[in-house]
Scaffold this active site. Structure first.
Site, PDB file in Angstrom:
ATOM      1  N   LYS B  63      39.908  38.043  45.545  1.00 35.96           N
ATOM      2  CA  LYS B  63      40.570  37.400  43.678  1.00 35.96           C
ATOM      3  C   LYS B  63      41.917  36.936  44.345  1.00 35.96           C
ATOM      4  CE  LYS B  63      40.784  38.032  38.545  1.00 35.96           C
ATOM      5  NZ  LYS B  63      40.689  38.466  37.521  1.00 35.96           N
ATOM      6  N   SER B 138      37.938  36.640  33.530  1.00 32.95           N
ATOM      7  CA  SER B 138      38.668  35.255  35.004  1.00 32.95           C
ATOM      8  C   SER B 138      38.275  35.345  36.285  1.00 32.95           C
ATOM      9  CB  SER B 138      39.987  35.294  34.276  1.00 32.95           C
ATOM     10  OG  SER B 138      39.940  37.096  34.899  1.00 32.95           O
ATOM     11  N   SER B 163      37.183  41.148  32.761  1.00 29.35           N
ATOM     12  CA  SER B 163      37.019  39.343  33.825  1.00 29.35           C
ATOM     13  C   SER B 163      36.075  40.353  35.160  1.00 29.35           C
ATOM     14  CB  SER B 163      38.788  39.385  34.567  1.00 29.35           C
ATOM     15  OG  SER B 163      38.952  39.036  33.659  1.00 29.35           O
TER      16      SER B 163
END
Lengths: 467, 462
Positions: B63, B138, B163
């Site tokens: 990420k 997210s 997330s």
């Protein structure tokens, strides 16, 4: 007029590495921004990690200032935008600081310590082309960012600016005795002073570095605020800056409201538990503190308390110097007198500390011994010490060629010559004007270039006149 | 090249592959996937020979909020465009030490601020099940690439309030959010430090357990990292769940939760029962306070974290002009997106003198009560089961019409366990109208073992 004064002292602790990273705190001979890493530069993703040695130091100071140490302490983020802040928040302590409720005694009066907390120093701003109010641009040096600071906050207990200076001197001596601070480091002790006079609001003077400057700044403020109040003008809440060159304070910003730093607990730092074991470990290694040392000096060396205080509170190195002298030089009282009255005066003249000077124990003892052996007179010694402090050259070397030992016969010849040249004064003396003898002694001193002892001159002089 | 699809097969045969051939075909595939679904902010094309280790040559995506040395890391924000970190996050270091290959940085909502990975000025990932729909957020890119990759791969993701769970549920993948402190946060670009957790999204429980074994463990660089020895979590795969006690909280099946999803989750709970577990319905009354308390803490912390982005040291900067206040205000106005600005303002407000006690400090107290409620539950139960998300993957057009508060309500099932710092896993529960839904399993602090056992026991069952 009633007034209240309090101070916040920021002391840079002398741990080897910074508060939250392993960067060195030794910035001597370092280029700007050399002692930095992603942590003290606040790079994204970096996290602070507490340097436990700093907490050790903090606990020592807290104990020396008679404070209560917290069982658990926390770090908080104090948020404000300023170019010296690498994260635009400062990691400090807010709700639960390291220690609270202590005191320090200054000549029998207790100055209460409100709190002591640990925080990180911001970067150093270098103002180019002027001072903080007039500079055309600013450079940032992060070598200082993340240095460990101890903030010591007093209650507004001071009654005079002089008392503030004495407090700072004693505090600095305590810090040095604890070995947690280096007085020589640039801006290692910075003071924010606040003062309010009856009828006016509180004024804060930020970031004063010298102890004498703190006293000057506060004295200046008393005069300034008194003037305003006498003319029925308002003293409004504001932050001021001390201009050390012009010896005045200047307005930095008006404080229309209490600053809001939006404190939150720093979520990257776990709570720090200060166990009984930890405290005991620190207690066991507490060194002798200045007050204890003063008492010991009085007992061990037979000097009076005033002398002991001057030596110990001025500077730990000076106290060490005195003790080293006394190891080999047995007249401690004489050593103390010469250190306090003349050595210190010369050092102060140059604004240097004993450590920064070229004075050392061996040559200083040599200097004292020159007097003891009557090789030099006290009067000459007072001149000589200035040259000695200036140059660091050993006193024996300095007097070479200047002091011929004056034989009693030579001295007598000079005295006879003076008597011949000053018949009038001799007559006056014989007619009962005692003071005339001092004049004659003075004349002899001039002729001998101050190399003779006035007591001996007087003796010979009197015997010659009587003849 | 031998067609190996699963991570397990791949690591068992890692010695037989030609790395250069393999990685160039993987990058080629990533580029194809990127043109279709946009899971990456950056695809990494520079690869040195990987080390020998537990995951030798295994493609790993990371990420974008997790720092990778010499590889752009923006956390989904334009204010960090072009930022090349000078160091690896601890988890990335560990992955590289075990031979993992970082193939790229995955998309996300800016700084993690969102549930659908639409709050970003970089590419918005599209759901491989339906490109009109969101991958969740997210960590949207992590879910997207995991679902789309036809090569062995594991994604490193991050969760503050849900997330990892949200994208795992929306993309039909497994998503583990470990216990707070299990995985070092060093090198993670912070959202809300007291709740941020680095975790894993992958195609099977085994992949999750393998990666957790690699990235977890004490890290002296992170003060909040738990002082626990590293361990091999794959040993819990396929372990018997007989006697496991499951709590089913009624608040997690209530208003706002799609009935079809609730029904599907009940089927999965019954499956667990058939494997020897028992369940009981319970109540977690503190749940309703979780969302407001979470947002207050999260935005309070976030607004301080984001203060450092002022255009002086890294990331977006401009021609120096005006005074400092004018300069940083202009950089921040340009570099931050709308949702980020909203959270900075909210957070600054919640921390202000006068409001601080009523908001920030009170929210901290509520968090303590929520933790206590979970702790109490785990005295009698091994795991809590619930739906991962209250809705099926939403269409981008539907998300546009959500008001901020409706948007925040989408986190209702994930916020409380995230605040409490307990571990949780989203397990694919099957499809509804061709769209995936997730079963959410939660366990006590540091009891990831229970999650791995339960999750792996459901694998292969339909």
């Amino acid at each position: 007029m009633k007034m209240m004064m309090g101070i916040e002292v920021h002391c840079q602790l002398s741990s080897k590495s910074k508060l939250f990273c392993s960067c060195s705190t030794d910035t001597k001979d370092k280029n700007p921004n050399e002692n930095t890493c992603p942590i003290c530069l606040g790079f994204p993703g970096s996290k602070p990690k507490v340097n436990k040695a700093v907490i050790d130091y903090g606990i020592m100071v807290a104990k020396a200032l008679n404070c209560k140490v917290a069982e658990k302490m926390y770090f908080s983020r104090k948020s404000y935008f300023y170019p010296d802040m690498s994260k635009n928040f400062q990691i400090t302590q807010y709700e639960i600081p390291l220690a609270v409720n202590g005191f320090l005694e200054i000549d029998g009066e207790k100055i209460r310590i409100k709190r002591i907390h640990i925080e990180e120093d911001p970067a150093k701003l270098v103002h180019k082309g002027g001072d903080i109010t007039t500079a055309s641009y600013v450079l940032i040096d992060y070598n200082r960012a993340g240095m460990p600071l101890l903030e010591i906050v007093t209650e507004p207990d001071f009654t005079t600016p002089k008392q503030v200076r004495l407090f700072l001197e004693k505090l600095s001596s305590i810090l040095e005795h604890l070995g947690v601070y280096e007085a020589e480091r640039e801006a290692s002790l910075r003071v924010d002073a606040n003062i309010s006079l009856e009828g006016g609001e509180r004024i804060e003077i930020k970031n004063i570095t010298g102890f004498a400057d703190v006293e000057k700044a506060l004295n200046y403020e008393i005069v300034r605020q008194r003037g305003l109040l006498r003319m029925n003008m308002k003293v409004e809440r504001e932050t001021r800056h001390f201009d050390a060159d012009r010896r005045v304070t200047k307005s930095l910003r008006k404080k229309e409201y209490e600053e809001d730093y939006g404190y939150i607990f720093d979520p990257d730092l776990a709570e720090v538990e200060i166990s009984k074991e930890w405290l005991n470990r620190i207690a066991a290694k507490m060194p002798e503190l200045p007050d204890q040392r003063v008492q010991r000096f009085v007992k061990q060396y037979g000097i009076d308390e005033y002398q002991a205080k001057v030596i110990v509170y001025t500077d730990k190195n000076l106290a060490d110097f005195f003790e080293k002298c006394c190891e080999r030089y047995k007249n401690a009282e004489k050593a103390a007198k010469w250190i306090i009255t003349y050595l210190l005066k010369s050092l102060n003249w140059h604004s240097i500390s004993i450590k920064q000077s070229k004075v050392n124990v061996d040559s200083f003892i040599e200097f004292l011994e020159l007097m003891d052996s009557n090789t030099i007179t006290e009067r000459y010694a007072k001149e000589l010490i200035k040259e000695y402090v200036d140059t660091g050259i050993s006193p024996k070397e300095l007097i070479k060629g200047k002091v011929k030992s004056l034989s009693e016969k030579d001295l007598k010849d000079i005295i006879l010559k003076v008597l011949e040249e000053n018949q009038k004064a001799v007559q006056e003396y014989l007619q009962g004007k005692e003071k005339s003898i001092e004049f004659l002694i003075g004349q002899v001193l001039v002729k001998t270039k101050k190399q003779a002892d006035p007591k001996i001159i007087r003796k010979i002089l009197l015997s010659c006149i009587e003849k | 090249m031998i067609e190996i699809k699963t991570v397990k097969e791949f690591v068992e045969n890692a010695d037989s592959i030609d790395f250069d051939d393999f990685i160039s075909s993987v990058i080629e595939k990533c580029e194809k996937i990127q043109s279709k679904y946009q899971p990456f902010i950056t695809i990494n094309k520079n690869h040195a020979k990987p080390k020998k280790g537990l995951i030798h040559a295994l493609p790993v995506s990371v990420k974008d909020c997790i720092c990778t040395k010499d590889l752009q890391s923006t956390a989904g924000s334009k204010i960090l465009e072009g930022y090349i970190p000078p160091f690896d996050a601890t988890c990335v270091t560990k992955i590289k030490q075990q031979g993992g290959v970082i193939i790229g940085k995955t998309t996300q909502d800016e700084f993690g601020f969102g549930t659908f990975n639409v709050n970003s000025k970089y590419a918005i990932p599209k759901n491989p099940f339906d490109v009109e729909r969101s991958c969740g957020g997210s960590s949207g890119g992590a879910g997207c690439i995991t679902a789309a990759a036809d090569f062995p791969h594991i994604a490193i993701a991050e969760s503050t309030g849900g997330s990892i769970t949200a994208p795992a549920a929306f993309t039909g993948t497994y998503g583990l959010t470990p216990t707070y402190g299990r995985v070092s946060r060093y090198g993670l670009i912070d959202y809300a430090n007291s709740m941020d957790k680095i975790g894993v999204i992958a195609k099977s429980t085994y992949d999750i357990a393998l990666m957790l074994s690699i990235i977890s463990g004490y890290d002296p660089l992170d003060s909040t990292s738990a002082d626990l020895a590293e361990q091999d979590f794959t040993k819990f795969i396929g372990k018997d769940i007989k006697g496991m006690k499951i709590a089913v909280p009624k608040e997690y099946f209530g208003e706002g939760v799609d009935k079809k999803i609730a029904d599907l989750i009940w089927e999965k709970i019954k499956q667990l029962e058939s494997l020897g577990a028992s369940y009981e319905e319970i109540s977690l009354p503190m749940t309703k306070y979780a969302i407001p308390a979470y947002y207050i803490i999260a935005v309070s912390e976030a607004s301080t974290n984001l203060a450092k982005f002022c255009g002086l040291r890294y990331g977006l900067h401009k021609q120096l002009s005006g005074n400092f206040d004018e300069y940083f205000a202009s950089v921040r106005s340009q570099g931050f997106g709308e949702e980020t600005k909203r959270r900075i303002i909210l957070g600054t407000y919640a921390r202000m003198a006068g409001f601080r006690d009523a908001y920030y400090l009170k929210a901290l107290k509520i968090r303590t009560l929520i933790i206590q409620e979970f702790k109490k539950t785990f005295k009698s139960f091994d795991i809590i089961a619930a739906p991962s998300m209250p809705v099926l993957p939403l269409k981008f057009s539907e998300i546009e019409n959500l008001k901020p508060i409706e948007n925040y309500m989408m986190d209702i099932l994930t916020i409380a366990p995230n605040m409490a710092g307990i571990p949780m896993i989203s397990v694919p529960a099957g499809l509804i109208n061709g769209l995936p839904a997730g079963l959410h399993l939660m366990a006590d602090h540091f009891n990831e073992a229970a999650l791995i056992k339960a999750s792996s026991s459901l694998e292969g069952l339909e």
